[in-house]
Design a protein around this motif. Structure first.
Motif, PDB file in Angstrom:
ATOM      1  N   VAL A 134     -20.371  44.470  31.004  1.00  0.00           N
ATOM      2  CA  VAL A 134     -20.222  43.808  29.713  1.00  0.00           C
ATOM      3  C   VAL A 134     -19.810  42.351  29.892  1.00  0.00           C
ATOM      4  O   VAL A 134     -20.350  41.453  29.233  1.00  0.00           O
ATOM      5  CB  VAL A 134     -19.191  44.555  28.848  1.00  0.00           C
ATOM      6  CG1 VAL A 134     -18.861  43.750  27.588  1.00  0.00           C
ATOM      7  CG2 VAL A 134     -19.717  45.929  28.458  1.00  0.00           C
ATOM      8  N   ALA A 135     -18.863  42.082  30.781  1.00  0.00           N
ATOM      9  CA  ALA A 135     -18.403  40.711  30.987  1.00  0.00           C
ATOM     10  C   ALA A 135     -19.535  39.821  31.484  1.00  0.00           C
ATOM     11  O   ALA A 135     -19.685  38.676  31.028  1.00  0.00           O
ATOM     12  CB  ALA A 135     -17.248  40.685  31.980  1.00  0.00           C
ATOM     13  N   ALA A 136     -20.343  40.333  32.401  1.00  0.00           N
ATOM     14  CA  ALA A 136     -21.469  39.551  32.917  1.00  0.00           C
ATOM     15  C   ALA A 136     -22.524  39.338  31.838  1.00  0.00           C
ATOM     16  O   ALA A 136     -23.150  38.273  31.765  1.00  0.00           O
ATOM     17  CB  ALA A 136     -22.083  40.253  34.128  1.00  0.00           C
ATOM     18  N   THR A 137     -22.721  40.344  30.989  1.00  0.00           N
ATOM     19  CA  THR A 137     -23.676  40.213  29.887  1.00  0.00           C
ATOM     20  C   THR A 137     -23.229  39.130  28.918  1.00  0.00           C
ATOM     21  O   THR A 137     -24.019  38.273  28.503  1.00  0.00           O
ATOM     22  CB  THR A 137     -23.826  41.554  29.153  1.00  0.00           C
ATOM     23  OG1 THR A 137     -24.353  42.531  30.056  1.00  0.00           O
ATOM     24  CG2 THR A 137     -24.754  41.419  27.949  1.00  0.00           C
ATOM     25  N   ALA A 138     -21.946  39.153  28.559  1.00  0.00           N
ATOM     26  CA  ALA A 138     -21.414  38.144  27.651  1.00  0.00           C
ATOM     27  C   ALA A 138     -21.556  36.749  28.244  1.00  0.00           C
ATOM     28  O   ALA A 138     -21.939  35.793  27.551  1.00  0.00           O
ATOM     29  CB  ALA A 138     -19.948  38.444  27.341  1.00  0.00           C
ATOM     30  N   ALA A 139     -21.265  36.609  29.533  1.00  0.00           N
ATOM     31  CA  ALA A 139     -21.354  35.308  30.183  1.00  0.00           C
ATOM     32  C   ALA A 139     -22.796  34.811  30.220  1.00  0.00           C
ATOM     33  O   ALA A 139     -23.059  33.625  29.973  1.00  0.00           O
ATOM     34  CB  ALA A 139     -20.788  35.395  31.602  1.00  0.00           C
ATOM     35  N   GLU A 140     -23.724  35.696  30.531  1.00  0.00           N
ATOM     36  CA  GLU A 140     -25.133  35.290  30.601  1.00  0.00           C
ATOM     37  C   GLU A 140     -25.645  34.808  29.243  1.00  0.00           C
ATOM     38  O   GLU A 140     -26.460  33.879  29.171  1.00  0.00           O
ATOM     39  CB  GLU A 140     -25.989  36.449  31.094  1.00  0.00           C
ATOM     40  CG  GLU A 140     -27.479  36.111  31.145  1.00  0.00           C
ATOM     41  CD  GLU A 140     -28.312  37.205  31.775  1.00  0.00           C
ATOM     42  OE1 GLU A 140     -29.461  37.398  31.331  1.00  0.00           O
ATOM     43  OE2 GLU A 140     -27.825  37.854  32.710  1.00  0.00           O
ATOM     44  N   LEU A 141     -25.155  35.429  28.189  1.00  0.00           N
ATOM     45  CA  LEU A 141     -25.611  35.081  26.847  1.00  0.00           C
ATOM     46  C   LEU A 141     -24.808  33.943  26.231  1.00  0.00           C
ATOM     47  O   LEU A 141     -25.091  33.509  25.116  1.00  0.00           O
ATOM     48  CB  LEU A 141     -25.547  36.303  25.942  1.00  0.00           C
ATOM     49  CG  LEU A 141     -26.441  37.480  26.367  1.00  0.00           C
ATOM     50  CD1 LEU A 141     -26.187  38.685  25.484  1.00  0.00           C
ATOM     51  CD2 LEU A 141     -27.908  37.088  26.315  1.00  0.00           C
ATOM     52  N   GLY A 142     -23.802  33.480  26.947  1.00  0.00           N
ATOM     53  CA  GLY A 142     -22.979  32.393  26.430  1.00  0.00           C
ATOM     54  C   GLY A 142     -22.075  32.822  25.296  1.00  0.00           C
ATOM     55  O   GLY A 142     -21.734  32.008  24.424  1.00  0.00           O
TER      56      GLY A 142
END
Length: 232
Positions: free
Chosen positions: A146-154
């Motif tokens: 989830v954290a990586a997903t949030a970061a990728e999407l800004g």
């Protein structure tokens, strides 16, 4: 007997389910919402977090399953308000409008196509779906944290959580668990051994897979697969 086909609405699936044999199979969480037609009634199936077992006698159903995250914009209601519920469309839209739509579907030679036309008309009114939501599904379905997903999407994790509640009915961690379950079921149904299914689907080990299947599907994986007989 259950049958489905790809819809003309991008990412959606049109399906029919007619009673066959004895017993009713539970509907499992899949990250989606459905528009349903049954005995002259239009209903909405909200996003599930647990297995749903239809009540009453077996009936013929027709439905359109929307791509995850797209139904709230078409229906005009946040997904979390419908979580684990089946509601009349007339509870969400003006009753007179729903009566007209129901009459159109009832008079159609093919209710499934008429239901699909309804969804296509509504999608044309609502405009294109939010591309960020599709990326959320792609990232989480691919096993990205989830954290990586949030970061990728800004997006910050809190903002991602709010958007997921509105679009999917629950937070990204629950969505990730449900998408992982569906990934595991597809592998197991194809004949992949359970231990390999666990690894390929992203579980820590086979016992982890077994626990998650029980929590989200309400029964052991072997019993679930043994009962597969065409029901949706």
């Amino acid at each position: 007997m259950y049958a489905e086909r790809a819809s003309r609405l991008t990412g959606a699936v049109v399906w029919t389910n007619s009673p066959a044999g004895t017993g009713t199979r539970p509907v499992l969480p899949d990250g989606c919402m459905d528009l349903l037609w049954n005995e002259d009634r239009l209903l909405v199936a909200g996003p599930d977090t647990r297995p749903y077992l239809p009540e009453g006698p077996a009936r013929c159903w027709t439905g359109i399953r929307f791509f995850p995250g797209t139904a709230p914009a078409l229906l005009g209601v946040p997904a979390h308000e419908l979580r684990d519920l089946r509601v009349e469309l007339a509870d969400l839209w003006p009753a007179a409008r729903v009566r007209r739509l129901a009459g159109r579907i009832a008079a159609a030679p093919d209710p499934a196509s008429a239901l699909e036309d309804l969804a296509l008309d509504r999608a044309a009114e609502a405009g294109p779906p939010d591309p960020v939501l599709r990326r959320v599904v792609e990232c989480l379905a691919g096993g990205r944290p989830v954290a990586a997903t949030a970061a990728e999407l800004g997006l910050g994790e809190r903002r991602l959580h709010r958007r997921c509640l509105t679009a999917f009915g629950y937070g990204p961690k629950t969505l990730a668990r449900i998408l992982r379950l569906q990934r595991a079921l597809a592998l197991a149904r194809s004949g992949t051994p359970y231990a390999e299914t666990a690894v390929r689907a992203g579980y820590a080990d086979q016992p982890h897979l077994a626990r998650e299947v029980r929590r989200l599907a309400g029964m052991p994986l072997g019993e679930l697969l043994a009962g597969d007989g065409g029901d949706g």
